[in-house]
Design a protein around this motif. Structure first.
Motif, short mmCIF file in Angstrom:
data_model
loop_
_atom_site.label_atom_id
_atom_site.label_comp_id
_atom_site.label_asym_id
_atom_site.label_seq_id
_atom_site.Cartn_x
_atom_site.Cartn_y
_atom_site.Cartn_z
N ALA A 34 -19.46 11.53 -38.65
CA ALA A 34 -19.99 12.12 -39.87
C ALA A 34 -20.18 11.03 -40.91
O ALA A 34 -19.43 10.06 -40.94
N GLY A 35 -21.17 11.20 -41.75
CA GLY A 35 -21.41 10.24 -42.81
C GLY A 35 -22.50 10.72 -43.75
O GLY A 35 -23.29 11.61 -43.41
N ILE A 36 -22.51 10.14 -44.94
CA ILE A 36 -23.59 10.42 -45.88
C ILE A 36 -24.80 9.63 -45.40
O ILE A 36 -24.73 8.41 -45.28
N THR A 37 -25.88 10.33 -45.12
CA THR A 37 -27.03 9.69 -44.51
C THR A 37 -28.27 9.65 -45.40
O THR A 37 -29.23 8.95 -45.08
N THR A 46 -28.53 19.62 -29.03
CA THR A 46 -29.09 18.84 -27.94
C THR A 46 -28.30 19.15 -26.67
O THR A 46 -27.35 19.94 -26.70
N LYS A 47 -28.63 18.49 -25.61
CA LYS A 47 -27.95 18.73 -24.34
C LYS A 47 -26.46 18.37 -24.41
O LYS A 47 -25.64 19.00 -23.76
N THR A 48 -26.13 17.35 -25.21
CA THR A 48 -24.74 16.87 -25.22
C THR A 48 -24.02 16.98 -26.56
O THR A 48 -22.83 16.69 -26.63
N LYS A 49 -24.72 17.39 -27.63
CA LYS A 49 -24.04 17.48 -28.91
C LYS A 49 -24.75 18.42 -29.88
O LYS A 49 -25.91 18.77 -29.68
N ASP A 50 -24.02 18.81 -30.90
CA ASP A 50 -24.55 19.62 -31.99
C ASP A 50 -24.58 18.74 -33.23
O ASP A 50 -23.59 18.06 -33.54
N ILE A 51 -25.70 18.77 -33.95
CA ILE A 51 -25.88 17.92 -35.13
C ILE A 51 -26.16 18.82 -36.33
O ILE A 51 -27.06 19.68 -36.28
N TYR A 52 -25.41 18.61 -37.39
CA TYR A 52 -25.54 19.41 -38.60
C TYR A 52 -25.94 18.51 -39.77
O TYR A 52 -25.47 17.37 -39.86
N THR A 53 -26.77 19.04 -40.65
CA THR A 53 -27.06 18.37 -41.92
C THR A 53 -26.67 19.33 -43.03
O THR A 53 -27.15 20.48 -43.05
N ASP A 54 -25.79 18.89 -43.90
CA ASP A 54 -25.31 19.69 -45.02
C ASP A 54 -25.55 18.93 -46.31
O ASP A 54 -25.36 17.71 -46.36
N TRP A 55 -25.94 19.64 -47.36
CA TRP A 55 -26.26 19.03 -48.65
C TRP A 55 -25.20 19.37 -49.69
O TRP A 55 -24.71 20.50 -49.73
N PHE A 56 -24.88 18.39 -50.54
CA PHE A 56 -23.84 18.54 -51.56
C PHE A 56 -24.34 18.04 -52.91
O PHE A 56 -25.14 17.10 -52.97
N GLY A 57 -23.83 18.66 -53.97
CA GLY A 57 -24.27 18.33 -55.32
C GLY A 57 -23.61 17.11 -55.92
O GLY A 57 -24.09 16.59 -56.93
N THR A 58 -22.51 16.65 -55.32
CA THR A 58 -21.85 15.43 -55.81
C THR A 58 -21.46 14.56 -54.63
O THR A 58 -21.22 15.06 -53.52
N GLU A 59 -21.36 13.27 -54.90
CA GLU A 59 -20.94 12.34 -53.85
C GLU A 59 -19.50 12.63 -53.43
O GLU A 59 -19.15 12.51 -52.26
N ALA A 60 -18.66 13.03 -54.40
CA ALA A 60 -17.26 13.32 -54.09
C ALA A 60 -17.15 14.49 -53.10
O ALA A 60 -16.35 14.44 -52.16
N GLU A 61 -17.94 15.53 -53.30
CA GLU A 61 -17.94 16.66 -52.37
C GLU A 61 -18.40 16.22 -50.98
O GLU A 61 -17.82 16.63 -49.97
N ALA A 62 -19.43 15.40 -50.95
CA ALA A 62 -19.96 14.91 -49.67
C ALA A 62 -18.91 14.08 -48.94
O ALA A 62 -18.70 14.24 -47.73
N ARG A 63 -18.25 13.17 -49.66
CA ARG A 63 -17.23 12.33 -49.03
C ARG A 63 -16.06 13.16 -48.51
O ARG A 63 -15.52 12.89 -47.44
N LYS A 64 -15.67 14.17 -49.27
CA LYS A 64 -14.57 15.05 -48.84
C LYS A 64 -14.96 15.77 -47.54
O LYS A 64 -14.15 15.87 -46.62
N PHE A 65 -16.19 16.25 -47.47
CA PHE A 65 -16.67 16.92 -46.27
C PHE A 65 -16.65 15.97 -45.07
O PHE A 65 -16.27 16.37 -43.97
N VAL A 66 -17.07 14.74 -45.28
CA VAL A 66 -17.07 13.73 -44.21
C VAL A 66 -15.66 13.56 -43.67
O VAL A 66 -15.43 13.57 -42.45
#
Length: 64
Positions: free
Chosen positions: A19-22, A38-58
């Motif tokens: 996981a990472g901020i991309t 995909t055949k071997t993995k699930d990929i999610y993209t989630d959006w956050f209003g602050t960098e702190a929220e995004a980092r916590k999610f990571v």
């Protein structure tokens, strides 16, 4: 305009997680989150209003 932070997380069939901020975007409204399977993995993209929220999610995703 507001800055939104995108976190991309990947969960593979072996239980490995990455996981990472991309991306950031300037927009009035929050972009829609997404999901790709995909055949071997699930990929999610989630959006956050602050960098702190995004980092916590990571960090929480890495502990999953």
């Amino acid at each position: 305009m507001k800055t939104w932070f995108c976190v991309t997380s990947s969960f593979d069939d072996r239980g490995r997680v990455t996981a990472g901020i991309t991306s950031t975007i300037q927009a009035e409204e929050k972009p829609e989150s997404g999901y790709t399977e995909t055949k071997t993995k699930d990929i999610y993209t989630d959006w956050f209003g602050t960098e702190a929220e995004a980092r916590k999610f990571v960090e929480e995703a890495k502990l999953a």
